[in-house]
Motif scaffolding. Sequence first.
Motif, short mmCIF file in Angstrom:
data_model
loop_
_atom_site.label_atom_id
_atom_site.label_comp_id
_atom_site.label_asym_id
_atom_site.label_seq_id
_atom_site.Cartn_x
_atom_site.Cartn_y
_atom_site.Cartn_z
N THR A 508 0.84 -1.21 0.00
CA THR A 508 0.00 0.00 0.00
C THR A 508 0.87 1.25 0.00
O THR A 508 0.65 2.17 -0.79
CB THR A 508 -0.93 0.01 1.24
OG1 THR A 508 -1.75 -1.17 1.20
CG2 THR A 508 -1.81 1.25 1.25
N ILE A 509 1.87 1.28 0.89
CA ILE A 509 2.75 2.45 0.96
C ILE A 509 3.56 2.58 -0.34
O ILE A 509 3.77 3.69 -0.84
CB ILE A 509 3.69 2.36 2.18
CG1 ILE A 509 2.89 2.42 3.49
CG2 ILE A 509 4.72 3.49 2.16
CD1 ILE A 509 3.72 2.23 4.75
N ALA A 510 3.99 1.44 -0.90
CA ALA A 510 4.76 1.47 -2.16
C ALA A 510 3.92 2.11 -3.27
O ALA A 510 4.42 2.95 -4.04
CB ALA A 510 5.17 0.05 -2.56
N LYS A 511 2.64 1.74 -3.35
CA LYS A 511 1.75 2.33 -4.36
C LYS A 511 1.56 3.83 -4.10
O LYS A 511 1.51 4.63 -5.03
CB LYS A 511 0.40 1.62 -4.35
CG LYS A 511 0.44 0.23 -4.96
CD LYS A 511 -0.92 -0.46 -4.88
CE LYS A 511 -0.86 -1.86 -5.50
NZ LYS A 511 -2.15 -2.58 -5.35
N ASN A 512 1.48 4.19 -2.81
CA ASN A 512 1.31 5.61 -2.46
C ASN A 512 2.55 6.43 -2.83
O ASN A 512 2.43 7.59 -3.24
CB ASN A 512 1.02 5.76 -0.96
CG ASN A 512 -0.36 5.23 -0.59
OD1 ASN A 512 -1.18 4.96 -1.47
ND2 ASN A 512 -0.62 5.06 0.69
N ILE A 513 3.74 5.82 -2.69
CA ILE A 513 4.98 6.51 -3.08
C ILE A 513 4.98 6.80 -4.58
O ILE A 513 5.29 7.91 -5.02
CB ILE A 513 6.22 5.68 -2.68
CG1 ILE A 513 6.40 5.67 -1.16
CG2 ILE A 513 7.49 6.22 -3.35
CD1 ILE A 513 7.49 4.73 -0.66
N VAL A 514 4.63 5.77 -5.37
CA VAL A 514 4.60 5.94 -6.83
C VAL A 514 3.53 6.96 -7.22
O VAL A 514 3.75 7.80 -8.10
CB VAL A 514 4.38 4.58 -7.52
CG1 VAL A 514 4.16 4.75 -9.01
CG2 VAL A 514 5.57 3.64 -7.27
N ALA A 515 2.38 6.89 -6.55
CA ALA A 515 1.30 7.85 -6.85
C ALA A 515 1.74 9.28 -6.54
O ALA A 515 1.48 10.21 -7.31
CB ALA A 515 0.05 7.49 -6.04
N LEU A 529 9.48 12.23 1.96
CA LEU A 529 8.74 10.96 2.14
C LEU A 529 7.63 11.10 3.17
O LEU A 529 6.61 10.41 3.08
CB LEU A 529 9.71 9.86 2.61
CG LEU A 529 10.48 9.08 1.55
CD1 LEU A 529 11.60 8.29 2.21
CD2 LEU A 529 9.56 8.16 0.77
N LYS A 530 7.82 11.97 4.14
CA LYS A 530 6.84 12.12 5.22
C LYS A 530 5.50 12.67 4.72
O LYS A 530 4.50 12.64 5.44
CB LYS A 530 7.41 13.03 6.32
CG LYS A 530 8.60 12.40 7.05
CD LYS A 530 9.21 13.33 8.08
CE LYS A 530 10.39 12.68 8.80
NZ LYS A 530 11.03 13.59 9.77
N LYS A 531 5.48 13.17 3.48
CA LYS A 531 4.24 13.68 2.89
C LYS A 531 3.43 12.57 2.22
O LYS A 531 2.29 12.78 1.83
CB LYS A 531 4.57 14.76 1.86
CG LYS A 531 5.24 15.99 2.44
CD LYS A 531 5.56 16.99 1.34
CE LYS A 531 6.29 18.21 1.90
NZ LYS A 531 6.65 19.17 0.83
N VAL A 532 4.04 11.38 2.08
CA VAL A 532 3.34 10.25 1.43
C VAL A 532 2.28 9.69 2.37
O VAL A 532 2.54 9.47 3.56
CB VAL A 532 4.35 9.15 1.03
CG1 VAL A 532 3.62 7.91 0.51
CG2 VAL A 532 5.33 9.67 -0.01
N ALA A 533 1.10 9.44 1.83
CA ALA A 533 -0.02 8.92 2.63
C ALA A 533 0.36 7.60 3.29
O ALA A 533 0.95 6.72 2.66
CB ALA A 533 -1.24 8.72 1.74
#
Length: 714
Positions: A508-515, A529-533
């Motif tokens: 989930t976090i990996a997809k959020n990073i790419v998004a 990175l701290k701004k990633v959901a």
Amino acid sequence: MMDVISQLAMELGTSDGIQKKQVEAAVTLIDEGNTIPFIARYRKEKTGALDDETLRRLYERLQYLRNLETRRVQIRRSIEEQGKLTPELEEWLQACTTLVALEDLYRPYRPKKRTRAMIAKERGLEPLAQLLLLQKSGKSPEQEAEAYLDEEKEITTAVEALAGASDIIAEQVSDRSDYRKSIREWTKKEGYLVVKAKDDTVESVYEMYYDFREPISRMNGYRVLAVNRGEKEKILTVKVEAPEAQILHALKKTMIVDENGPAAAFLEKAITDGYHRLIAPSIERDIRNELTEQAQSGAITVFGKNLKQLLMQPPIKGQTVLGWDPAFRTGCKLAVVDDTGKVLDTLVIYPTAPQCKVEDAKRKLHALIKKYHITLISLGNGTASRESEQVITELLKEIPEKVAYVIVNEAGASVYSASELATEEFPEFDVGQRSAASIARRLQDPLAELVKIEPKAIGVGQYQHDMNQKKLEEALNGVVEDCVNKVGVDLNTASVPLLSYVSGINKTIAKNIVAYREENGSFHSREELKKVAKLGPKAFLQCAGFLRIPGAKNPLDNTAVHPESYAAAEKLIDRLGLAWGERIGGKVKVDEALSEELGIGLLTLKDIIEELEKPGRDPRNDMPKPVLRTDVLEMKDLKEGMVLKGTVRNVIDFGAFVDIGVHQDGLVHISQMSDRYIKHPLEIVSVGDVIDVQVLHVDIGKKRIQLTMKIKKG
């Protein structure tokens, strides 16, 4: 209760020389939710620099011991509820150090289906069984049985009464945990595994096991897995041959009070029945299971080591690569991939049967080489690979451009090309084009490409389909995780599969990073990175040190230095008056005084200096490079005594398969690896190693090549 920490410390202290305080620190860090890669890299001071492999062994054993403790509590509660828990039994329970020992002890108290012994007890025959065991009255069994005849309980003859008493005695023999332990150990030490063919006239790969007998104590793991598979395929029958005479003699000597007494013959028969009917089948299952578990564990370890070597193969950078997925009827799929991994072009050619359009294929291939300045061809090793290789080598001799080729193991490429991920990556491509692109990228960056495939589909193990799939998956995922974090990941180019193996990052976090990257553009700092959901402080702590940002404003963001140590690293650079990237060399004395001044541990200080010395260093660069080829040999070209250079493709328990450029891997048997005795081929070779081998024997009919590393000159 067992002191799990002390037990772990004792076991790991013996095998790895680990101290109790190291175990305590590692267990605490694991229980706090830290990942193995994070602990291994950034908590060295606490664990005494335990590496990832040792930490994973510790974690696996920790889980086992905790499961053992949970089961102990369950068993104790069950026995207590039955009102049968005695101080002696409590002591025995606490002394058990394996699940097998616990279950043996619990056996008499475990709720059972109605057994023959239970029925006999319900009919009131337990006192008769005890009388016969004690042998005090001097009466014959038939005389003792007369007192237990009861028509209401359907015991009308002495024979019926004695049959029930025999069933009770047989079950008592079977339920004794000390007997079971001794019989199990005796069978393992003195017994044999006996294998026969169901039909020895049928040809199969199991022919060497058609009449096979090996001491259990000497059974190799790969043999165990082979006979298991042959049994599963209904070609072989397998049984454990126990030292029955010795076992029965020991049981009778222990249980029969008077060997010359009137009940001796009856008791001997009851004990024999207990062994044959109840103990032997159970012990055979236990031993077969134990052999299988040990064999699987060994095979998983070898698979993991092979996978690690494959994943850690050095990337080939700065080259435009042509990926070639060979085939016959449907044609060979080609994909041109630039040095960043971007697909520039795709094409289908038909140089192989049935079309055999060789000249047309060469013309189109040369046009691609000229147009895109291709310097390297990555050829899959699947169907039609040899025929494709012939076309490639002919063309390379005919053209002026300098182009080399490498044969790449394409195991798992078809799995990837048909996956949802490949569809998302290349929605406009068919499965063949995706596979060709993947084959090219495997050469450019093996790690980044292979993480897209389920590890067990990569094909560097043996009998992987016969494994405990959960254990195999956990072990291989651990290997991939360790490799990914050891190398580090470019935050601005990494795919979702690659990111999901980074410490602290789930899918989930990996997809959020790419998004986030797609919406906001490249990351400029780790802090961003701290701004990633859903990437909170804990996940940031775990992952930040493993993510790299080339060209970041803060050069430390492209190193393995963790943000928590930035202040110390910057203070060190200022203290030495160095510009970024300037070599530290011998300009600093690395000692406790300096680490205290900087507020970090000595091991962390050493890691920081190593990073500052070689910022962005890729540990894969230390691994053997792939062998680039420009010409092809065929099996018929091989001669005994010929010395060749080859690449190790797979290591198994009995040897290694080596690619020597003839499209058929040769086998170096373990006996041909060294003049000294070795327990396992991994002591000598690893996947990806480039080695010199000599041809021992070639069997073209069976497509077998025997090689040796013990090269003889002359």
